[in-house]
Design a protein around this motif. Sequence first.
Motif: not given
Length: 452
Positions: A287-308, A333-339
């Motif tokens: 409920x709290x996350x739906x009502x007020x989601x936090x802002x992302x703190x992105x960093x550049x990481x390999x795209x398949x790292x999170x999948x692994x 490939x690389x993405x700029x996201x909050x991991x």
Amino acid sequence: MKFGIKFRLVTLALVVALMGALIALATLNSRQQAAELRAGLSQVDSESFRIADQFRDSMRELNNTMLRYGIGHEPELRQEFLDASQKLDLWIDEQKPRLKTPHELEILQQIDTIYNDYLSVAKELQIKIQASGSQSVPLAEFVPIRAQSQRLMDLGQALAKAHYQSRDQLAARANQILTQFRWLTLGSLGLLFVFGVALAGVVYRDMIAPLRVQLGESRALAERHEKLASLGMLAAGVAHEIRNPLTAIKAALFIQQKKFQPGSQERADVKIVEREILRLERIVNDFLQFAGPSEPKPSTIPADLLLLEVQQFFSPQFAAADIQLVLEASAPMRIHVDAAQIKQVLINLVQNAADAIGRNGKVTLRARHDRKRLANGETDVVILEVADTGKGISSEVQKRLFDPFFTTKDTGTGLGLPIASGIVQKHGGLLQYQTQVNYGTTFGIVLPQATA
């Protein structure tokens, strides 16, 4: 009644009858021509566009099979490529009688010619793969077949464009019919000027009434959004108020459980209460996350790292349910996201995939490149996909799939996908899906590709 009045009344009646007949004739004629145009458009859609899409999909499958054969050297993959390529060759010849315009036939003939070149290059590559033994073939050896494949894919795109040109010709014909109908209407209005009341009724029926319906729908949509916003605020307030008592109950329960002997009925009851408290905490956090989601703190990481990481996290759990969790190889490939946030989305999607399968199935994780239009325009994107072999999503559920608090699970809150969609949108991407009942579902997290 005087003759003059009778004459005027009869004349007026004849004019009204004549105008009514003209308008009725024009309407019937327009409907007939519109039906013919719809049939023409349906024929073009069902043949030309289907052929272009099916050809491009078949080419992608051929390329994937050849790449897997170059990596694994499995004879079954080579035979699969030969069978699929022969089937596609026969399919190209079968489509020629189905196309309707000379331009489309010309493009298909070019596809047939270049496809023969593609098969020749593929045969040479297979010889090199066989000669390499068990060693992987360098990617440079795949350049010629990629070039031929790209030519074929471009021709497939050209075939789709030719389809749109056919639609444009039909649209031009439709405009011509509309122009003729417009002049006929103007002539009729000139004679029907004296019948302003009837004209006002037509305007109300054809213009004002639909606008009122649209206005009502817009108001209903706005009210629904307002209710959802109010519900979100209410959920946040209630969740905040519930969190503190839950913490106190949890602490008190932790102290009390030390008083009971392991294996006793009281200790078992405490465990049940503790499990339900944890479930309440999870609901409150959703409920709290739906009502007020936090802002992302992105960093550049390999795209398949999170999948692994997600694969390593779920593999033991899935193995117990006889579910295969496969991570396909992908280009760097690389993405700029909050991991942490994107990993949360992936965990939610993988868990949903497992729930859709139950037992004895397969979940595939992959990362692929594409170009899509996002909020800032068309750009290079990375798509993190979670594909399952589950039961799919029915059309009724699809209509409400991203509605907050809608769920098909007995213990779900209905906030998983809305939260996931919100997280992806905060990263400048979008959450998409494709599904087919009894065949499975593929969810894709579309994110902007990070530049080097």
